[in-house]
Design a protein around this motif. Structure first.
Motif, PDB file in Angstrom:
ATOM      1  N   UNK A   1       0.830  -1.203   0.000  1.00 39.65           N
ATOM      2  CA  UNK A   1       0.000   0.000   0.000  1.00 39.65           C
ATOM      3  C   UNK A   1       0.874   1.265   0.000  1.00 39.65           C
ATOM      4  N   UNK A   2       1.917   1.255   0.834  1.00 42.31           N
ATOM      5  CA  UNK A   2       2.791   2.435   0.903  1.00 42.31           C
ATOM      6  C   UNK A   2       3.491   2.671  -0.435  1.00 42.31           C
ATOM      7  N   UNK A   3       3.882   1.577  -1.067  1.00 42.27           N
ATOM      8  CA  UNK A   3       4.562   1.686  -2.369  1.00 42.27           C
ATOM      9  C   UNK A   3       3.601   2.284  -3.415  1.00 42.27           C
TER      10      UNK A   3
ATOM     11  N   UNK B   1       1.091   6.961  -6.584  1.00 42.15           N
ATOM     12  CA  UNK B   1      -0.052   7.842  -6.886  1.00 42.15           C
ATOM     13  C   UNK B   1       0.282   9.298  -6.566  1.00 42.15           C
ATOM     14  N   UNK B   2       0.888   9.508  -5.399  1.00 40.23           N
ATOM     15  CA  UNK B   2       1.188  10.883  -4.976  1.00 40.23           C
ATOM     16  C   UNK B   2       2.238  11.515  -5.879  1.00 40.23           C
TER      17      UNK B   2
ATOM     18  N   UNK C   1     -10.607  14.012  -4.770  1.00 41.94           N
ATOM     19  CA  UNK C   1     -10.863  12.671  -5.288  1.00 41.94           C
ATOM     20  C   UNK C   1     -10.063  11.676  -4.451  1.00 41.94           C
ATOM     21  N   UNK C   2     -10.759  10.675  -3.928  1.00 44.06           N
ATOM     22  CA  UNK C   2     -10.066   9.666  -3.108  1.00 44.06           C
ATOM     23  C   UNK C   2      -9.779   8.445  -3.965  1.00 44.06           C
ATOM     24  N   UNK C   3      -8.539   7.981  -3.913  1.00 43.33           N
ATOM     25  CA  UNK C   3      -8.140   6.783  -4.655  1.00 43.33           C
ATOM     26  C   UNK C   3      -7.376   5.885  -3.701  1.00 43.33           C
ATOM     27  N   UNK C   4      -7.610   4.580  -3.823  1.00 46.44           N
ATOM     28  CA  UNK C   4      -6.941   3.702  -2.880  1.00 46.44           C
ATOM     29  C   UNK C   4      -6.576   2.367  -3.498  1.00 46.44           C
ATOM     30  N   UNK C   5      -5.282   2.083  -3.576  1.00 42.68           N
ATOM     31  CA  UNK C   5      -4.863   0.748  -3.991  1.00 42.68           C
ATOM     32  C   UNK C   5      -4.984  -0.218  -2.813  1.00 42.68           C
TER      33      UNK C   5
END
Ligand SMILES: Cc1ncc(COP(=O)(O)O)c(C=O)c1O
Length: 385
Positions: free
Chosen positions: A297-299, A304-305, A357-361
């Motif tokens: 997730x951190x990767x 994304x950021x 906008x929220x995005x989440x892997x």
């Protein structure tokens, strides 16, 4: 790209074949096995009828809670299951009195709204609700919160990860301050459980609540309530029902004789089908292990950021790994329209006013999906409506 063992799980989540699914902070993808468990529930109902209560249904709250225990970092037997977080919070609130000098409920103004609505409702029983103002929508005023907790404080509802920004709050500091003045902390781990490793028992949180629709991929109707094992026997919930009785099938009238924990926090008949379907997600998350999910997730959130910053977008999520949960919030002009267009293009995200906008892997997403989502986002944002 190096081999990613977590991608083995993609096959277990049918929706991943149909779209770019980056919304696990809102509704995690459904595991195939959830349908198997729902079918099992239907088969038991159909073939065993009332006998099913003695064959696992009556205890399903406790057995489901025990599956969650390692994910939350708590002992087995300390979790009861409820319809949702709101109900779990109400049961906690009903263990407290608000008509004396310790009548304050103290929280930041970035808590999830239903936590506010619920505790606001306890004003009619004498509660005073104090909101600590945050400087912006990303980060709360931790020093302000610590200062606001004093001998008048009964409860401190605290999101471990803020829903609007994915900011990780310093729960240890809040719990330490609360305990030093005799207050109790209700940790809301909804946005953390399944993506950020949790050690709730080690933190000495008095209560923890959360649900299963997000990172746990467990679907609706499976909220959980943890109560510190040494505190639980002292508590007498006012919102209570026959399933919390020490001997429910004695059907004794009058005041309740409370069961031990976790049953004493239960209300009535358990939500059996929801708890059956929730199991699939818990089993997968526990099998993979949250530390491995977190590492990935951190990767991917970093990627994304970086792509968002390169494109000149403002990122409303902390840069530091230790302060960031599983989602990234990207603020683009006309964000609602851009999010709608992303969804139309099968890139599934959501939008929160005042944040972006929220995005989440999650563990089942790929780096290519991140790149695809960001390239679509750039293109849409570049075109005026
Ligand atoms: C941090 C947090 N708490 C609580 C909730 C709501 O919980 P429930 O709908 O189970 O009451 C959400 C949901 O979206 C959330 O993100």
């Amino acid at each position: 790209m190096h081999h990613d063992p977590l991608l083995f799980w993609r096959e277990e989540f049918p929706i991943l074949d149909t779209c770019t699914y980056l919304v696990s902070h809102s509704l995690g993808a459904m595991p195939r096995r959830a349908a198997t468990y729902l079918q099992q529930f239907a088969d038991e109902w159909s073939s065993r009828g009332v006998r099913a209560w003695n064959e696992g249904w009556w205890d399903v709250g406790r057995t489901t809670g025990d599956l969650l225990a390692p994910i939350l970092g708590v002992a087995t037997g300390s979790i009861s299951m409820h319809q949702n977080v709101t109900v779990a919070q109400a049961i906690i609130a009903s263990c407290h009195r608000f008509d004396g000098p310790r009548n304050r409920i103290v929280m930041t103004d970035l808590e999830f709204p239903s936590n506010m609505y619920l505790f606001e409702g306890f004003r009619q029983y004498g509660a005073e609700v104090i909101y600590v103002k945050s400087p912006d929508a990303v980060q709360s005023d931790m020093d302000g919160l610590l200062d606001a907790i004093d001998e008048r404080t009964a409860l401190v509802p605290l999101s471990y990860v803020l829903f609007k920004s994915a900011f990780i709050q310093d729960a240890a500091a809040v719990i330490e301050k609360a305990h030093s003045v005799g207050a109790r902390v209700v940790l809301d781990v909804y946005q953390a459980a399944g993506t950020v490793p949790l050690e709730i028992e080690r933190l000495r949180a008095d209560f923890a609540v959360g649900g299963s629709v997000k990172w746990l991929c467990g679907g609706p109707g499976a909220g959980y309530l943890y109560v510190r094992p040494d505190l639980a026997p002292q508590l007498q919930p006012g919102i209570v029902g026959w399933a919390a009785h020490a001997d429910p099938f004695a059907f004794a009238g009058g005041a309740i004789d409370y069961a031990g924990a976790p049953e004493r926090f239960q209300s009535g008949t358990p939500n059996v089908p929801s708890l059956f379907s929730a199991r699939a997600g818990y089993e997968i998350v526990a099998r993979i292990g949250v530390p491995a999910i977190r590492e990935k997730s951190l990767r991917l959130t970093r990627r994304l950021m970086d792509l968002a910053s390169e494109a000149g977008f403002r990122v409303n999520t902390p840069q530091a790994d230790e302060e960031r949960g599983g989602a990234v919030i990207i603020d683009v002009p006309d964000g609602k329209r851009v999010a709608d267009e992303l969804i139309r293009r099968e890139v599934i995200v959501d939008y929160r006013p005042g944040a972006g906008i929220r995005m989440a892997p999650h563990f089942y997403n790929t780096g290519d999906e991140i790149d695809h989502a960001m390239s679509e986002l750039r293109e849409i944002a570049r075109t005026a409506p």
